[in-house]
Design an enzyme around this catalytic site. Structure first.
Site, PDB file in Angstrom:
ATOM      1  N   LYS A  46     -22.947  51.795 -24.052  1.00  0.00           N
ATOM      2  CA  LYS A  46     -21.455  51.425 -23.929  1.00  0.00           C
ATOM      3  C   LYS A  46     -20.619  52.295 -24.474  1.00  0.00           C
ATOM      4  CE  LYS A  46     -22.008  46.568 -23.864  1.00  0.00           C
ATOM      5  NZ  LYS A  46     -21.567  45.367 -24.378  1.00  0.00           N
TER       6      LYS A  46
ATOM      7  N   GLY B  38     -24.716  34.744 -25.300  1.00  0.00           N
ATOM      8  CA  GLY B  38     -24.271  34.707 -23.690  1.00  0.00           C
ATOM      9  C   GLY B  38     -25.651  34.256 -23.149  1.00  0.00           C
ATOM     10  N   ARG B  39     -26.616  34.807 -23.338  1.00  0.00           N
ATOM     11  CA  ARG B  39     -27.985  34.651 -22.583  1.00  0.00           C
ATOM     12  C   ARG B  39     -28.540  33.158 -22.763  1.00  0.00           C
ATOM     13  NH1 ARG B  39     -28.767  38.243 -26.332  1.00  0.00           N
ATOM     14  NH2 ARG B  39     -30.187  38.050 -27.886  1.00  0.00           N
TER      15      ARG B  39
ATOM     16  N   HIS C 232     -46.431  39.757  -0.367  1.00  0.00           N
ATOM     17  CA  HIS C 232     -46.423  40.700   0.679  1.00  0.00           C
ATOM     18  C   HIS C 232     -45.867  41.858  -0.023  1.00  0.00           C
ATOM     19  CE1 HIS C 232     -47.789  37.783   3.376  1.00  0.00           C
ATOM     20  NE2 HIS C 232     -47.174  36.881   2.605  1.00  0.00           N
TER      21      HIS C 232
ATOM     22  N   GLU D 183     -16.635  45.487 -17.543  1.00  0.00           N
ATOM     23  CA  GLU D 183     -16.897  45.243 -16.395  1.00  0.00           C
ATOM     24  C   GLU D 183     -16.191  44.071 -15.842  1.00  0.00           C
ATOM     25  OE1 GLU D 183     -19.152  45.884 -18.425  1.00  0.00           O
ATOM     26  OE2 GLU D 183     -20.875  46.976 -17.491  1.00  0.00           O
TER      27      GLU D 183
ATOM     28  N   LYS E 113     -17.642  35.640 -23.256  1.00  0.00           N
ATOM     29  CA  LYS E 113     -17.306  35.074 -24.302  1.00  0.00           C
ATOM     30  C   LYS E 113     -16.429  36.095 -25.450  1.00  0.00           C
ATOM     31  CE  LYS E 113     -20.716  34.761 -28.051  1.00  0.00           C
ATOM     32  NZ  LYS E 113     -21.940  34.554 -28.536  1.00  0.00           N
TER      33      LYS E 113
ATOM     34  N   GLU F 205     -33.691  40.660 -23.784  1.00  0.00           N
ATOM     35  CA  GLU F 205     -32.621  41.030 -24.654  1.00  0.00           C
ATOM     36  C   GLU F 205     -32.915  40.239 -25.854  1.00  0.00           C
ATOM     37  OE1 GLU F 205     -28.485  39.976 -23.835  1.00  0.00           O
ATOM     38  OE2 GLU F 205     -28.134  42.050 -23.328  1.00  0.00           O
TER      39      GLU F 205
HETATM   40  O1  G6P Z   1     -19.476  37.260 -22.170  1.00  0.00           O
HETATM   41  P1  G6P Z   1     -19.282  38.587 -22.325  1.00  0.00           P
HETATM   42  O2  G6P Z   1     -18.843  38.795 -23.939  1.00  0.00           O
HETATM   43  O3  G6P Z   1     -18.274  39.235 -21.266  1.00  0.00           O
HETATM   44  O4  G6P Z   1     -20.820  39.405 -22.617  1.00  0.00           O
HETATM   45  C1  G6P Z   1     -21.382  39.684 -21.407  1.00  0.00           C
HETATM   46  C2  G6P Z   1     -22.715  40.260 -21.850  1.00  0.00           C
HETATM   47  O5  G6P Z   1     -22.625  41.715 -22.058  1.00  0.00           O
HETATM   48  C3  G6P Z   1     -23.263  42.069 -23.200  1.00  0.00           C
HETATM   49  O6  G6P Z   1     -23.386  43.644 -23.157  1.00  0.00           O
HETATM   50  C4  G6P Z   1     -24.430  41.626 -23.576  1.00  0.00           C
HETATM   51  O7  G6P Z   1     -25.504  42.485 -23.436  1.00  0.00           O
HETATM   52  C5  G6P Z   1     -25.080  40.415 -22.940  1.00  0.00           C
HETATM   53  O8  G6P Z   1     -25.804  39.528 -23.939  1.00  0.00           O
HETATM   54  C6  G6P Z   1     -23.480  39.370 -22.730  1.00  0.00           C
HETATM   55  O9  G6P Z   1     -23.974  38.285 -22.200  1.00  0.00           O
END
Ligand code: G6P
Length: 527
Positions: A503, A270-271, A388, A219, A213, A357
Site C-alpha cells: 500500500k 475485518g476477516r 475437471h 479501493e 471498518k 491473513e
Molecule cells: O474494512 P476496511 O477497513 O476498509 O479494510 C478492508 C481490508 O483491507 C485491509 O487491507 C486488510 O488487509 C483487510 O484485513 C481488511 O479487511
C-alpha cells in the site's frame, strides 16, 4: 493465566513429531475396516453437521498425542481468555471479540462503561430496523418508491465474507420465501468492476452500503466516489441512497451524507466481521433480519462446542490440530477447501483471507522469529467443477495436499431431475464419496501414468442442507479452527502488517515519487 510458548518448546510436540507417517490411510480406509473408520471417526458439529475425519492420517495414538498437545498448549484456556476480553491481538494491543457478536460465551466484557455484547446486539438491531423499514416502504427513494437492489461497496473482510454468505443463501431464501432484495458487490479498484455493477442495476431504486471498518481504504473510498458520481450524473442525491458500516472512530462515522451508519469497533477484525453489521446490514436487507439471526445462532452453537476440552467432542479444535499435524509433522504445504455445493462457490475465497491473513506469519505473538512452518496456502473451488480442473495435481502431483470436503444430502432449491436412475444431487454426492476413497486408497496400475498412489488425506463436513444455521456453524467452525492453529503456532492471528508495504509503495507510485524498478514499472504501466 495461560502461558504462551512456541510450538517447538512443547514436549507433546516432540512426541507428535515422532509419529510422522504413522498411519497408512490407504490400508486403513480399505475394506471393512475402512467402513468402520468412517462410522467411528466422526463428531457432531452444530446445526446437524458432522465432522468426519476417517480419511485423515490419524489413529488412536496420533489422536492421543494431539489431545496432549491441546492440553499442553492450553488451547481452551486461551480461547476462554479471548472471549473474556484479554488483549489477544498483541500487535495492535486489542481484544478479539467477534464471538460476542453472536453469543455471550463468558463474562460480560465492558469497555469504557459499554458492555460489548450489548453494543454489537444494538448495532444488529439498528441494521434490522433499517432493513425492516426498507422492506415496508418506510425508507424509500426521493420519488417515494421502494428500493429493489442493495449494493455493498467494500474490500477484503468488508467484502469476502458477506459476499460468500449472500451467495450461499440466495437460493435458500428464494425457496423459503424470505428473499427480499437482490444484492450486488463492488470491491476492486479496477474501474470495470464498479462500471459493470452500476450498469446492471436500476440506480434510482438501488441502495449502496459503504463498508469500511477503518474508513480509509483506498479501493472503497474510490468506489464510493465512483458511485456518488454515477448517482449525481443520474440526477439522484447520493445521500438518499447510501448508508455506512464503519467503526465509530473512522472518518466515515463523522459524515452526515448517509441515510444511517451502523457501527462496529476495533475488537472485531475485518476477516471476522461478517457476523457484525458488515454482514448484518446486507444480509438483513437481502433476506430479512430473521435469516441473519438464524445464521448467528448457528455460529453461536458451534462456538459453544469449541469450548469443550475433550478433543474428540470439539470439532473445531480437532480440525485445527489435525491441520497442525499435517503442516508441521507431515510437512504438507497447502490445504484445499472443496465444497460440493454451488452455493458455497465463494466460501473458499473467504477462507483464503480468514486463514492466510491470520496465520501467514513468521514471527510469534511477541515479535520473535519462529523456527517452524505456520499457516498453509489455502485454495479451493466447488465440486464437481474442481474435479475437471485441478484435481489431476491433487491425485497424481508430487505434493500431497490435505483436503477439506463439505457436502449436503439435499439441495437448497429441491428442483432436480432423475436421469439414468439418479438425481443430480445424488450424482453430486456420489462424486464426493468417490473422491474421498480415491484420494485415500488410490489404485495400482502397471502403467505408472495411470497409477494412483493414494494416501492423500481428507476430511468431510456433512450436513442435511445448507441453511442459515448450518452456514453459521460452518463459518464459526473455520474461524475457530484458524484461531486454535494460531494458538498452537504462538502467533498473533489478528493483525495483518504484511499488507502494508504494498500500500505504501502504491501511494509513492501515484505521487510519482519513484526510482529504479518502481519507476520503470510505473512508466511501463503508463501511471
Ligand atoms: O474494512 P476496511 O477497513 O476498509 O479494510 C478492508 C481490508 O483491507 C485491509 O487491507 C486488510 O488487509 C483487510 O484485513 C481488511 O479487511
Amino acid at each position: 493465566m495461560a502461558t504462551w510458548k512456541n510450538l517447538d518448546t512443547l514436549s507433546s510436540y516432540k512426541k507428535l513429531s515422532g509419529l510422522k507417517n504413522h498411519v497408512d490411510i490407504a490400508a486403513a480406509m480399505s475394506g471393512e475396516q475402512g467402513g468402520e473408520r468412517v462410522k467411528n471417526y466422526s463428531t457432531p458439529m452444530a446445526a446437524g453437521l458432522q465432522y468426519n475425519y476417517a480419511a485423515k492420517e490419524v489413529d488412536e495414538t496420533v489422536l492421543a498425542a494431539l489431545a496432549e498437545l491441546a492440553g499442553e498448549a492450553q488451547l481452551i484456556d486461551k480461547f476462554k481468555e479471548l472471549y473474556n476480553g484479554a488483549v489477544i491481538n498483541t500487535g495492535e494491543n486489542r481484544m478479539v471479540l467477534h464471538h460476542l457478536a453472536r453469543t455471550q460465551l463468558g463474562n460480560p466484557v465492558v469497555v469504557d462503561g459499554v458492555d460489548k455484547r450489548e453494543f454489537y446486539v444494538a448495532q444488529q438491531k439498528k441494521a434490522a430496523d433499517f432493513a425492516n423499514k426498507v422492506h415496508a416502504g418506510e425508507i424509500v427513494n426521493e420519488a417515494g418508491e421502494k428500493f429493489t437492489t442493495v449494493v455493498q461497496i467494500g474490500i477484503g473482510g468488508s467484502d469476502l465474507g458477506p459476499r460468500a454468505l449472500y451467495i450461499a443463501l440466495e437460493n435458500w431464501a428464494k425457496a423459503n420465501n424470505t428473499f427480499k432484495m437482490e444484492a450486488k458487490f463492488i470491491s476492486n479498484v479496477d474501474p470495470d468492476d464498479a462500471a459493470a455493477v452500476l450498469a446492471s442495476v436500476d440506480l434510482a431504486h438501488a441502495l449502496f452500503i459503504v463498508v469500511s471498518k477503518s474508513g480509509t481504504t483506498l479501493e472503497t473510498l474510490t468506489n464510493e466516489a465512483f458511485v456518488k458520481d454515477a448517482l449525481t450524473k443520474a440526477g439522484l442525491n447520493p445521500s438518499k441512497h447510501m448508508l455506512a458500516v464503519t467503526s465509530e472512530t473512522s472518518p466515515l462515522a463523522k459524515s452526515d451524507e448517509y441515510l444511517t451508519a451502523i457501527f462496529m469497533d476495533d475488537y472485531i477484525g475485518g476477516r471476522y466481521s461478517s457476523v457484525s453489521g458488515v454482514g448484518g446490514a446486507i444480509l438483513s436487507l437481502a433476506f430479512g433480519p430473521e435469516v441473519f439471526a438464524e445464521l448467528l445462532d448457528g455460529a453461536a452453537a458451534e462456538d459453544k462446542l469449541a469450548t469443550n476440552r475433550d478433543l474428540l467432542k470439539n470439532p473445531d479444535m480437532l480440525d485445527a490440530l489435525i491441520g497442525v499435524y499435517e503442516r508441521n509433522v507431515q510437512g504438507y504445504p497447502s490445504t484445499a477447501v472443496l465444497p460440493y455445493s454451488q452455493a458455497l462457490s465463494r466460501f473458499p475465497a473467504h477462507l483464503q483471507q480468514c486463514d492466510m491473513e491470520s496465520n501467514g506469519k513468521s514471527v510469534n505473538r511477541f515479535g520473535e522469529p519462529v523456527d517452524y512452518v505456520t499457516g498453509p496456502v489455502i485454495f479451493g473451488e466447488p465440486g464437481t467443477n474442481g474435479q475437471h480442473s485441478f484435481y489431476q495435481l491433487l491425485h497424481q502431483g508430487t505434493d500431497i495436499v490435505p483436503l477439506q470436503f463439505i457436502g449436503f444430502k439435499n439441495s437448497q432449491l429441491g428442483v432436480d431431475v432423475d436421469i439414468e436412475n439418479s438425481t443430480s444431487q445424488q450424482k453430486l454426492c456420489a462424486n464426493v464419496a468417490a473422491q474421498i476413497v480415491a484420494f485415500a486408497c488410490g489404485k495400482e496400475d502397471e502403467n505408472l501414468n495411470k497409477n494412483f498412489k493414494g494416501k492423500r488425506p481428507s476430511s468431510i463436513i456433512v450436513g442435511d442442507k445448507l441453511t442459515p444455521a448450518s452456514l453459521g456453524a460452518l463459518l464459526a467452525h473455520f474461524e475457530n479452527k484458524i484461531m486454535f492453529q494460531g494458538f498452537v503456532w504462538n502467533l498473533n492471528s489478528f493483525d495483518q502488517e504484511g499488507v502494508q508495504l504494498g500500500k505504501i509503495l502504491a501511494k509513492r507510485v501515484l505521487a510519482h515519487d519513484t526510482d529504479g524498478a518502481l519507476k520503470v514499472f510505473s512508466d511501463m504501466l503508463n501511471i
